[in-house]
Design a protein around this motif. Structure first.
Motif, short mmCIF file in Angstrom:
data_model
loop_
_atom_site.label_atom_id
_atom_site.label_comp_id
_atom_site.label_asym_id
_atom_site.label_seq_id
_atom_site.Cartn_x
_atom_site.Cartn_y
_atom_site.Cartn_z
N ARG A 69 7.63 2.13 -0.66
CA ARG A 69 8.81 2.06 0.21
C ARG A 69 8.79 3.16 1.27
NH1 ARG A 69 13.19 1.36 -3.94
NH2 ARG A 69 12.95 -0.85 -4.22
N THR A 70 8.51 4.38 0.86
CA THR A 70 8.49 5.48 1.82
C THR A 70 7.35 5.32 2.82
OG1 THR A 70 7.23 6.85 0.30
CG2 THR A 70 9.61 7.15 0.31
N ALA A 71 6.21 4.82 2.36
CA ALA A 71 5.08 4.62 3.27
C ALA A 71 5.42 3.57 4.32
CB ALA A 71 3.85 4.19 2.48
N VAL A 72 6.12 2.51 3.93
CA VAL A 72 6.49 1.46 4.87
C VAL A 72 7.52 1.98 5.87
CG1 VAL A 72 7.67 -0.76 5.08
CG2 VAL A 72 5.91 -0.46 3.35
N VAL A 73 8.51 2.72 5.39
CA VAL A 73 9.56 3.24 6.27
C VAL A 73 8.97 4.24 7.27
CG1 VAL A 73 11.65 4.66 6.32
CG2 VAL A 73 11.43 2.84 4.64
N GLU A 74 8.06 5.08 6.80
CA GLU A 74 7.45 6.08 7.68
C GLU A 74 6.26 5.53 8.47
OE1 GLU A 74 6.52 9.31 5.09
OE2 GLU A 74 8.63 9.76 4.66
N LYS A 75 5.95 4.27 8.25
CA LYS A 75 4.85 3.57 8.95
C LYS A 75 3.52 4.31 8.82
CE LYS A 75 7.95 1.24 12.08
NZ LYS A 75 8.23 0.75 13.39
N GLN A 76 3.19 4.65 7.59
CA GLN A 76 1.91 5.31 7.30
C GLN A 76 0.78 4.29 7.38
OE1 GLN A 76 2.26 7.23 3.52
NE2 GLN A 76 3.87 8.63 4.20
N GLU A 77 -0.44 4.81 7.56
CA GLU A 77 -1.60 3.93 7.69
C GLU A 77 -1.91 3.17 6.41
OE1 GLU A 77 -4.88 6.25 9.06
OE2 GLU A 77 -3.77 7.01 10.79
N ASN A 78 -1.70 3.84 5.27
CA ASN A 78 -2.06 3.24 3.99
C ASN A 78 -0.90 2.50 3.34
OD1 ASN A 78 -0.53 5.48 3.37
ND2 ASN A 78 -1.81 6.12 1.67
N SER A 79 0.09 2.08 4.12
CA SER A 79 1.27 1.43 3.55
C SER A 79 0.91 0.10 2.88
CB SER A 79 2.35 1.23 4.60
OG SER A 79 1.90 0.42 5.64
N GLU A 80 0.00 -0.67 3.48
CA GLU A 80 -0.40 -1.95 2.87
C GLU A 80 -1.03 -1.72 1.51
OE1 GLU A 80 -2.46 -5.13 4.99
OE2 GLU A 80 -1.90 -4.12 6.85
N GLU A 81 -1.89 -0.73 1.43
CA GLU A 81 -2.56 -0.41 0.18
C GLU A 81 -1.55 0.00 -0.90
OE1 GLU A 81 -5.43 3.14 -1.42
OE2 GLU A 81 -5.75 2.44 0.64
N LEU A 82 -0.59 0.81 -0.52
CA LEU A 82 0.43 1.25 -1.48
C LEU A 82 1.33 0.10 -1.91
CD1 LEU A 82 1.36 4.72 0.05
CD2 LEU A 82 0.12 4.28 -2.07
N VAL A 83 1.63 -0.81 -1.01
CA VAL A 83 2.43 -1.98 -1.36
C VAL A 83 1.67 -2.84 -2.37
CG1 VAL A 83 3.40 -4.14 -0.49
CG2 VAL A 83 3.85 -2.01 0.71
N LEU A 84 0.38 -3.03 -2.14
CA LEU A 84 -0.43 -3.82 -3.07
C LEU A 84 -0.47 -3.17 -4.45
CD1 LEU A 84 -3.38 -5.04 -0.84
CD2 LEU A 84 -1.49 -6.37 -1.74
N LYS A 85 -0.60 -1.84 -4.49
CA LYS A 85 -0.59 -1.14 -5.78
C LYS A 85 0.75 -1.32 -6.50
CE LYS A 85 -4.05 2.42 -4.97
NZ LYS A 85 -4.33 3.86 -4.86
#
Length: 88
Positions: free
Chosen positions: A36-52
């Motif tokens: 969630r935080t990666a998506v909100v902050e638009k980090q590069e690895n957000s897709e990877e974290l969502v999949l995890k």
């Protein structure tokens, strides 16, 4: 405290299961929060974290630790947030 032998055994089983489930539930919550935080902050690895996070939710649902509809709802919300962050 229980007096019946079978209830004493059931209490021990419940406690062991609670501790085992707690680990999985906690790691799932952590994975979802990081995604969630990666998506909100638009980090590069957000897709990877969502999949995890999705994998963690699926495993928890498969083990019966969380309800399958609960897992599906959380996965849906994560994917919606990810799609919205890519568009905007």
């Amino acid at each position: 405290m229980a007096n019946i032998k079978s209830q004493k055994k059931r209490n021990k089983q419940n406690e062991a299961n609670r501790l085992r489930n707690r680990v999985v539930r906690g790691s799932t919550r952590t994975a979802v929060a990081k995604a969630r935080t990666a998506v909100v902050e638009k980090q590069e690895n957000s897709e990877e974290l969502v999949l995890k996070a999705i994998i963690a939710l699926d495993k928890a649902a498969q083990k019966g630790i969380i309800h399958k509809n609960n897992a599906a709802r959380k996965k849906s919300h994560l994917m919606k947030k990810l799609a919205a962050s890519k568009q905007g």
